[in-house]
Design a protein around this motif. Structure first.
Motif, PDB file in Angstrom:
ATOM      1  N   ALA A 148       0.846  -1.192   0.000  1.00 27.83           N
ATOM      2  CA  ALA A 148       0.000   0.000   0.000  1.00 27.83           C
ATOM      3  C   ALA A 148       0.877   1.236   0.000  1.00 27.83           C
ATOM      4  O   ALA A 148       2.078   1.180   0.298  1.00 27.83           O
ATOM      5  N   GLY A 149       0.259   2.365  -0.338  1.00 29.45           N
ATOM      6  CA  GLY A 149       0.963   3.624  -0.418  1.00 29.45           C
ATOM      7  C   GLY A 149       1.164   4.280   0.939  1.00 29.45           C
ATOM      8  O   GLY A 149       0.847   3.706   1.980  1.00 29.45           O
ATOM      9  N   PRO A 150       1.672   5.520   0.951  1.00 28.42           N
ATOM     10  CA  PRO A 150       2.058   6.183   2.203  1.00 28.42           C
ATOM     11  C   PRO A 150       0.919   6.385   3.195  1.00 28.42           C
ATOM     12  O   PRO A 150       1.168   6.480   4.393  1.00 28.42           O
ATOM     13  N   GLY A 166       1.520  13.625   6.077  1.00 27.07           N
ATOM     14  CA  GLY A 166       2.671  14.528   6.090  1.00 27.07           C
ATOM     15  C   GLY A 166       3.635  14.239   4.962  1.00 27.07           C
ATOM     16  O   GLY A 166       4.177  15.159   4.334  1.00 27.07           O
ATOM     17  N   MET A 167       3.883  12.945   4.682  1.00 27.72           N
ATOM     18  CA  MET A 167       4.729  12.582   3.546  1.00 27.72           C
ATOM     19  C   MET A 167       4.163  13.127   2.246  1.00 27.72           C
ATOM     20  O   MET A 167       4.905  13.617   1.377  1.00 27.72           O
ATOM     21  N   LEU A 168       2.849  13.044   2.118  1.00 31.67           N
ATOM     22  CA  LEU A 168       2.195  13.534   0.906  1.00 31.67           C
ATOM     23  C   LEU A 168       2.383  15.043   0.761  1.00 31.67           C
ATOM     24  O   LEU A 168       2.616  15.547  -0.343  1.00 31.67           O
ATOM     25  N   GLY A 437       4.761   8.547  -5.381  1.00 34.04           N
ATOM     26  CA  GLY A 437       4.275   8.580  -4.013  1.00 34.04           C
ATOM     27  C   GLY A 437       2.915   9.239  -3.898  1.00 34.04           C
ATOM     28  O   GLY A 437       2.029   8.755  -3.182  1.00 34.04           O
ATOM     29  N   ILE A 438       2.720  10.337  -4.613  1.00 35.80           N
ATOM     30  CA  ILE A 438       1.436  11.038  -4.583  1.00 35.80           C
ATOM     31  C   ILE A 438       0.348  10.205  -5.251  1.00 35.80           C
ATOM     32  O   ILE A 438      -0.750  10.020  -4.701  1.00 35.80           O
TER      33      ILE A 438
END
Length: 663
Positions: A148-150, A166-168, A437-438
């Motif tokens: 899964a993603g962030p 926050g990473m996004l 990532g986004i």
């Protein structure tokens, strides 16, 4: 932790017999009806209908019957399958291309010579082994195990969902300004096809700058950069951005079109592109080193790059620079690594990949320094000045000092095209990771985007266009000031806080022993040294990495308070610096905001709410095999409609009926 051989055998058993496939994990229980047999074989009449003996019907009859039976529960829509890398080399090259970026070329060599030359390698590799590699492995493992993603991956600990948000936010800020660098590279690449080069002394409009050196404070390359490219001479500061520079606007548009086309099919397209973009820079660096070694004065540049100054080891700034370069270069904490690892196969060896990528990245930084300073040494020899006067950091090295050095070489047009083509490849690879990532984070939260190519294309197009519109501010006359502001604060204290909470959260909330067990479950075919390496990583996650991150964070706050932000001679106003602090604070405050949301959703006392919010959700990786002592329990499904069901012998041997009866 069990021995690796035991873990491997249990994992293989589960993979072969007990673990469902990816389609089975994502499909709803009602997609095919499972007959709820009675607790014992002797009482089949408890079922609604007539049951024949096991030897009456064939497996075909059961299959036909299952398609005809209504389900007792409605089936939720099946999740679209996630893509996977076409091979392990695509993932490795994508990660290497993501990590090996512009910072390796324009930041590391400058930091190395500014902080004691070869002595800088000591704090640099200490920070690599105790912060860079452990956090790199943590992101890869978390993404690969959770698939899964962030954002979605924090089902493992809902309290920490704000880390993914926050990473996004950090990744959004990085994408916003990073493609502006690619736009500058496009501009220089197009200008490199002119002969003579427009920033060389051979160009007619630069003759006054080269002949009358006593009254000229700027070189031709500085004039070209400040006046022709940036237009910063027309701006008074951060408050005066001025008009958009349309040549740069076209270059920025072209850059976003390239990113859009390369990412249109996700990792299926970007995974193929990296075979070129990740390997071409190494070819150029080798060519530049060979060429630089033949130039007069190149050894002086290399000596200046590596000459040790042991006094610098006592300076806290050196250790901070080493840590910041590790974060900047490896791309930790922005979600790109986590997203790319989520497309790996479950049994991919993340420890091996971590060692290869991190050592390869840092080796590339050191290697690039020879290419940079050998040519800068020749430039200093031609000018008759010390190497320190021609060395620079950041965009100044890539777009001022190095182009000027290339202009002094025979065949300068060819070398300039090669250099800026290399910068373009480096920038595109890094932006792939940030954009991935986004996109992964959004598509995991809204899976319908992944299943519909039209909707996915529209989303990616709108995302790129939105970034383009926002990026226009950075290519105005005063855009370099906004670029510097975002660059300085987007990956500053906010990023350190995010990674610190990620390390603490996984180690103490999710559980470091559980996390190590997850890694062992994935790399069951790894040699015994993998489990020994895990002891080292475990000690880092619990003790060394949080301590060093806290030290770095403290130093950043001290320096941020007592030093001013500058670009050249321009000092940023207080309100501008405050705006930068707000950008960084907005990213890390997501952790607190979403933690409050997670706790408020639970019931009971505050302590009960907290304990519930750190437990993994039921949907956390359905094929979770992290507790090998527990057997998978398949809950039978009850059928309420009157019909005849034909059972085969397989129905009575596929499950442990006696265990279910006792339960």
């Amino acid at each position: 932790m069990k021995p690796l051989s035991d873990q491997c055998s249990e994992h293989q058993k589960k993979s072969a017999g007990e673990m469902p496939s990816e389609e089975t994990r994502t499909a709803a229980p009602g997609n095919g009806v499972t007959v709820n047999a009675a607790p014992t074989r002797e009482s089949p009449e408890q079922q609604n209908g007539t049951v024949s003996s096991p030897d009456v019907s064939s497996p075909v009859s059961q299959t036909q019957t299952e398609h005809q039976l209504p389900s007792s529960t409605p089936a939720p829509p099946a999740q679209p399958p996630r893509d996977q890398w076409g091979g392990k080399y695509e993932f490795l090259l994508s990660c290497i291309g993501y990590c090996v970026g512009l910072g390796n070329v324009w930041r590391f060599p400058y930091l190395c010579y500014r902080n004691g030359g070869g002595v800088f390698l000591i704090p640099y590799f200490i920070m690599l082994f105790f912060t860079g590699m452990p956090l790199f492995l943590m992101e890869l493992s978390l993404g690969q195990y959770g698939a899964a993603g962030p954002i979605t991956v924090w089902k493992c600990c809902p309290l920490l969902k704000g880390i993914g948000i926050g990473m996004l936010c950090v990744s959004t800020l990085v994408c916003l300004y990073y493609n502006v660098i690619i736009a500058w590279t496009f501009y220089y690449l197009g200008s490199s096809f002119q002969s003579p080069l427009p920033w060389s002394c051979d160009a007619l409009h630069n003759i006054p700058f080269c002949r009358n050196k006593t009254n000229i404070t700027q070189s031709p390359s500085e004039v070209f950069w400040n006046e022709k490219v940036l237009g910063v001479v027309n701006s008074k500061g951060l408050h005066d951005p001025g008009p958009v520079r349309w040549p740069l606007a076209l270059c920025l548009l072209a850059a976003w079109v390239v990113i859009f086309l390369c990412m249109l099919k996700g990792i299926r397209s970007s995974g193929k592109v990296v075979y070129v973009t990740a390997t071409f820079p190494y070819f150029v660096l080798v060519v530049l080193i060979i060429r630089g070694a033949t130039l007069e004065g190149s050894l002086n540049g290399v000596a200046f790059y590596l000459t040790p100054n042991w006094v610098h080891l006592a300076d806290a700034q050196v250790w901070n620079d080493a840590a910041s370069q590790i974060f900047y270069s490896l791309g930790i904490g922005v979600g790109g690594l986590l997203s790319m690892a989520s497309y790996n196969k479950f049994d991919n060896n993340v420890i091996r990949d971590t060692i290869i990528i991190t050592i390869g990245n840092c080796g590339t930084s050191f290697f690039a320094g020879f290419a940079i300073f050998s040519i800068l040494g020749h430039m200093a020899w031609r000018k008759g000045v010390p190497v320190g006067q021609v060395a620079d950091s950041g965009p100044g090295l890539a777009f001022v000092a190095y182009p000027e050095a290339l202009a002094l070489l025979p065949g300068s047009v060819f070398w300039s095209i090669l250099f800026f083509l290399m910068l373009f490849m480096l920038g595109v690879d890094t932006l792939f990771g940030n954009m991935e990532g986004i996109c992964t984070a959004v598509m995991d939260e809204f899976p319908q985007l992944r299943s519909n190519l039209k909707h996915k294309t529209l989303f990616l197009a709108l995302l790129c266009f939105a970034f383009y519109l926002m990026g226009l501010l950075l290519i105005t006359d005063g855009g370099i000031y906004w670029f510097t502001l975002i660059d300085s604060f987007s990956t500053s204290f906010g990023l350190i806080i995010i990674t610190l909470f990620m390390c603490i959260g996984i180690s103490f909330f999710y559980g470091v022993n559980q996390f190590c067990q997850d890694i062992v479950d994935m790399i069951c075919r790894c040699p015994p040294w993998c489990t020994k390496m895990l002891l080292y990583f475990k000690a880092c996650w619990v003790v060394f990495t949080p301590f060093l991150l806290t030290f770095i964070l403290t130093y950043i706050f001290i320096e941020m308070y007592r030093t001013s932000l500058r670009y050249g001679t321009y000092v940023f106003p207080t309100w501008g610096k405050a705006l930068g602090v707000c950008m960084g604070a907005f990213c890390c405050l997501q952790i607190l905001i979403w933690a409050i949301v997670a706790v408020s959703k639970e019931s009971g006392t505050l302590k009960d709410r907290f304990q519930k919010s750190i437990r993994p959700l039921n949907s956390w990786r359905v094929n979770n095999i992290n507790t090998t002592s527990q057997e998978q329990h398949v809950e039978p499904q009850r059928v309420e409609a009157p019909f005849t069901v034909n059972l085969t012998e397989a129905d009575f041997t596929a499950m442990n009926w006696e265990a279910i009866s006792e339960a």
